[in-house]
Scaffold this active site. Structure first.
Site, mmCIF file in Angstrom:
data_model
loop_
_atom_site.group_PDB
_atom_site.id
_atom_site.type_symbol
_atom_site.label_atom_id
_atom_site.label_comp_id
_atom_site.label_asym_id
_atom_site.label_seq_id
_atom_site.Cartn_x
_atom_site.Cartn_y
_atom_site.Cartn_z
ATOM 1 N N PRO A 4 0.889 -1.211 -0.037
ATOM 2 C CG PRO A 4 0.018 -0.886 2.110
ATOM 3 C CD PRO A 4 0.811 -1.965 1.400
ATOM 4 C CB CYS A 5 3.085 2.658 -2.371
ATOM 5 S SG CYS A 5 2.365 2.566 -4.006
#
Length: 204
Positions: free
Chosen positions: A170-171
């Site tokens: 989850p950048c």
């Protein structure tokens, strides 16, 4: 070019799969050691995604609109000396289910195994990304500190850009120090949507 093919109107997976097979169907090396990865098109509320996996691990999950997606895939398959063809696998079946649950608000966590193909530093950043809880954001500075490299803020940002598995790595949960949204390969509007979605559905 995949970008041109998308512009030509591939609005479903069938035409895209055929074009993809023509573009990437031949392995760079015809030796027996060459691997074969399965590719599939996954429809989501934010647009279609391209998933590539072997039987046990996910290798790539990207929005098909990502800039230079073709180059991204080409570098990856050459790295593994692999053929990428339309198909199915247990890993693809799992990520399809997990994405469906995620977008339905049923679960914000992913158990899909991701194949490690980065540098030691990149893998450390990506592992830390998976520790960021849904509904929470971290700054690039915080990420650098958490991996024990407080001066490596730019390197952390670059590792985020090299992330090849959107959403499950989850950048989108990493933001600027001042709280502003910064670059996201899937587009800032998707980043905002994902953050809002997770805030609504994350467990308190």
């Amino acid at each position: 070019m995949i970008e041109a093919q998308l512009d030509a109107g591939f609005e479903s997976g069938s035409g895209f799969r055929e074009a993809f097979a023509r573009q990437f169907g031949d392995a760079p090396n015809k030796s027996r050691a060459a691997k074969t990865f399965a590719m599939d098109w996954i429809d989501t509320p934010l647009g279609p995604m391209l998933a590539i996996a072997d039987d046990t691990h996910l290798h790539m999950l990207e929005f098909v609109e990502r800039k230079k997606l073709q180059d991204h895939v080409e570098r990856y398959r050459k790295h593994f000396n692999a053929t990428v063809l339309p198909g199915d696998s247990k890993a693809l079946q799992l990520i399809r289910k997990e994405l469906a649950d995620y977008f339905a608000g049923k679960s914000m966590t992913f158990k899909s195994k991701i194949a490690g193909a980065g540098t030691e530093f990149q893998n450390n950043v990506w592992e830390e990304l998976r520790r960021v809880p849904p509904g929470i954001t971290r700054s690039y500075q915080e990420m650098a500190e958490r991996i024990g490299r407080p001066a490596a803020v730019r390197a952390v940002a670059n590792a985020n850009r090299q992330n090849r598995c959107a959403i499950i790595l989850p950048c989108h949960r990493v933001i600027g120090t001042d709280g502003t949204l910064t670059g996201y390969a899937g587009g800032l509007w998707r980043k905002q949507w994902l953050l809002d979605h997770e805030k609504r559905h994350a467990k308190s």
